[in-house]
Design a protein around this motif. Sequence first.
Motif, PDB file in Angstrom:
ATOM      1  N   GLY A 184     -46.345   1.391 -22.985  1.00 44.31           N
ATOM      2  CA  GLY A 184     -45.355   2.226 -23.750  1.00 44.31           C
ATOM      3  C   GLY A 184     -45.057   3.445 -23.055  1.00 44.31           C
ATOM      4  N   ARG A 185     -43.803   3.820 -23.409  1.00 46.23           N
ATOM      5  CA  ARG A 185     -43.196   4.966 -22.648  1.00 46.23           C
ATOM      6  C   ARG A 185     -43.698   6.336 -23.323  1.00 46.23           C
ATOM      7  NH1 ARG A 185     -38.587   1.572 -22.417  1.00 46.23           N
ATOM      8  NH2 ARG A 185     -38.312   1.019 -20.291  1.00 46.23           N
ATOM      9  N   LEU A 186     -44.111   7.354 -22.512  1.00 48.52           N
ATOM     10  CA  LEU A 186     -44.230   8.530 -23.031  1.00 48.52           C
ATOM     11  C   LEU A 186     -43.006   9.218 -23.175  1.00 48.52           C
ATOM     12  CD1 LEU A 186     -47.314   9.486 -20.571  1.00 48.52           C
ATOM     13  CD2 LEU A 186     -47.179   9.238 -23.076  1.00 48.52           C
ATOM     14  N   ASP A 187     -42.753   9.859 -24.555  1.00 43.23           N
ATOM     15  CA  ASP A 187     -41.382  10.415 -24.675  1.00 43.23           C
ATOM     16  C   ASP A 187     -41.270  11.958 -24.568  1.00 43.23           C
ATOM     17  OD1 ASP A 187     -42.800  11.281 -27.033  1.00 43.23           O
ATOM     18  OD2 ASP A 187     -41.780  10.034 -28.308  1.00 43.23           O
ATOM     19  N   PHE A 188     -42.315  12.480 -24.395  1.00 42.70           N
ATOM     20  CA  PHE A 188     -42.357  13.872 -24.154  1.00 42.70           C
ATOM     21  C   PHE A 188     -41.740  14.642 -25.234  1.00 42.70           C
ATOM     22  CE2 PHE A 188     -42.744  12.035 -19.815  1.00 42.70           C
ATOM     23  CZ  PHE A 188     -43.994  12.305 -19.406  1.00 42.70           C
ATOM     24  N   GLY A 189     -41.809  14.330 -26.382  1.00 43.27           N
ATOM     25  CA  GLY A 189     -41.167  15.129 -27.469  1.00 43.27           C
ATOM     26  C   GLY A 189     -39.991  14.358 -27.922  1.00 43.27           C
TER      27      GLY A 189
ATOM     28  N   GLN B  66     -55.011   6.887 -28.923  1.00 44.75           N
ATOM     29  CA  GLN B  66     -53.814   7.169 -29.705  1.00 44.75           C
ATOM     30  C   GLN B  66     -52.379   7.427 -28.602  1.00 44.75           C
ATOM     31  OE1 GLN B  66     -53.238  11.021 -31.310  1.00 44.75           O
ATOM     32  NE2 GLN B  66     -53.849  12.006 -29.605  1.00 44.75           N
ATOM     33  N   ASP B  67     -52.487   7.589 -27.359  1.00 43.09           N
ATOM     34  CA  ASP B  67     -51.758   7.764 -26.471  1.00 43.09           C
ATOM     35  C   ASP B  67     -50.482   6.630 -26.266  1.00 43.09           C
ATOM     36  OD1 ASP B  67     -52.921  10.155 -26.031  1.00 43.09           O
ATOM     37  OD2 ASP B  67     -53.488   9.774 -23.840  1.00 43.09           O
ATOM     38  N   ALA B  68     -49.473   7.420 -26.375  1.00 38.46           N
ATOM     39  CA  ALA B  68     -48.136   6.381 -26.166  1.00 38.46           C
ATOM     40  C   ALA B  68     -48.102   5.420 -25.193  1.00 38.46           C
ATOM     41  CB  ALA B  68     -46.790   7.192 -26.361  1.00 38.46           C
ATOM     42  N   ASP B  69     -48.742   5.961 -24.141  1.00 39.75           N
ATOM     43  CA  ASP B  69     -48.593   5.058 -22.619  1.00 39.75           C
ATOM     44  C   ASP B  69     -49.605   3.681 -22.805  1.00 39.75           C
ATOM     45  OD1 ASP B  69     -50.336   6.753 -22.501  1.00 39.75           O
ATOM     46  OD2 ASP B  69     -50.491   6.919 -20.250  1.00 39.75           O
TER      47      ASP B  69
ATOM     48  N   PHE C  12     -50.821   7.440 -35.305  1.00 39.78           N
ATOM     49  CA  PHE C  12     -51.189   5.999 -35.149  1.00 39.78           C
ATOM     50  C   PHE C  12     -50.985   5.102 -36.471  1.00 39.78           C
ATOM     51  CE2 PHE C  12     -54.788   2.972 -35.960  1.00 39.78           C
ATOM     52  CZ  PHE C  12     -54.490   2.037 -35.184  1.00 39.78           C
ATOM     53  N   MET C  13     -51.209   5.545 -37.585  1.00 38.95           N
ATOM     54  CA  MET C  13     -51.067   4.681 -38.787  1.00 38.95           C
ATOM     55  C   MET C  13     -49.366   4.461 -39.013  1.00 38.95           C
ATOM     56  SD  MET C  13     -53.753   3.845 -39.785  1.00 38.95           S
ATOM     57  CE  MET C  13     -53.469   2.959 -41.356  1.00 38.95           C
TER      58      MET C  13
END
Length: 280
Positions: free
Chosen positions: A35-40, A75-78, A107-108
């Motif tokens: 998954g991509r990190l969106d940095f906010g 939990q991290d998006a990546d 997460f939920m």
Amino acid sequence: MPTTGEITFFDVGQGDSILIRAPFNQTVTLIDTGGRLDFGNHRRQGQRYQAEQTSINYLHSIGIHRIDNLCLSHQDADHIGDLPAYLKTMQIKRIYFPWGMERNRSFMHRLVHLKQGTELIPARAGMKIAKTSLRVLHPHHPGFGHNEDSLVLWGKIAGLKWIFTGDLPRVEEVKLLQQYPKLQADVIKLGHHGSKTASDPSFLRRLAPRFGIISAGRANRYGHPNHQTLDTLQRLKIRSFSTQTQGMISFEYRAGQAGRFKTKWKGKSDDHQSTSSQNY
């Protein structure tokens, strides 16, 4: 339907996604979705998930439309950012995640497309992943899904001992050695994309792996993998593979035969026969 089994590290850029598949697709386990990190930045409505073009597309191409076990390391998006894409397109029997992460609202929220019948399982040390050889080594205590809470899995597949460490930091790696003093592995998925915050030399020395896998994005902003980690691998004579430089990495095996690492980069395959004399 493939007659071989495989452990495949998908090329998902700066992230993790690992397929563990038994021959004839008898059991399908996925560790993380990438998954991509969106940095906010918030995902735009209608924006497609990277997994739809990479790992999910690959799974469909080999006849997989169901996942028996989806193991989410933290939990991290990546690592879990593309979870909604899997929930929408795949049948998933069980989702494992670190004990305590069920309290994590972010997460939920990713479970909005959860289908009826999918079992949610908070995983803790001592548990086993259903219908596999994988054992949970970490966490020992409930957390929130941060790096230090990462789900760590160990198992014997095709005659080799494998360990998958998520983004587990060094201090927790050292604790693992105290909790499992006889712990060893032939292949390790290096923690935190080869960052210097993971892969403690004492941890790697005790495990004594022959192969180390790094999943990292090309030209990523973090400088992963860190040169300290690469130096440690070289010093300990651990042969490394990296999605950053070699693309998708697969270990393919047949019952009673030696397994083989295969990497692909720009359409070219690079085979790496295992050095073990044992059939696996």
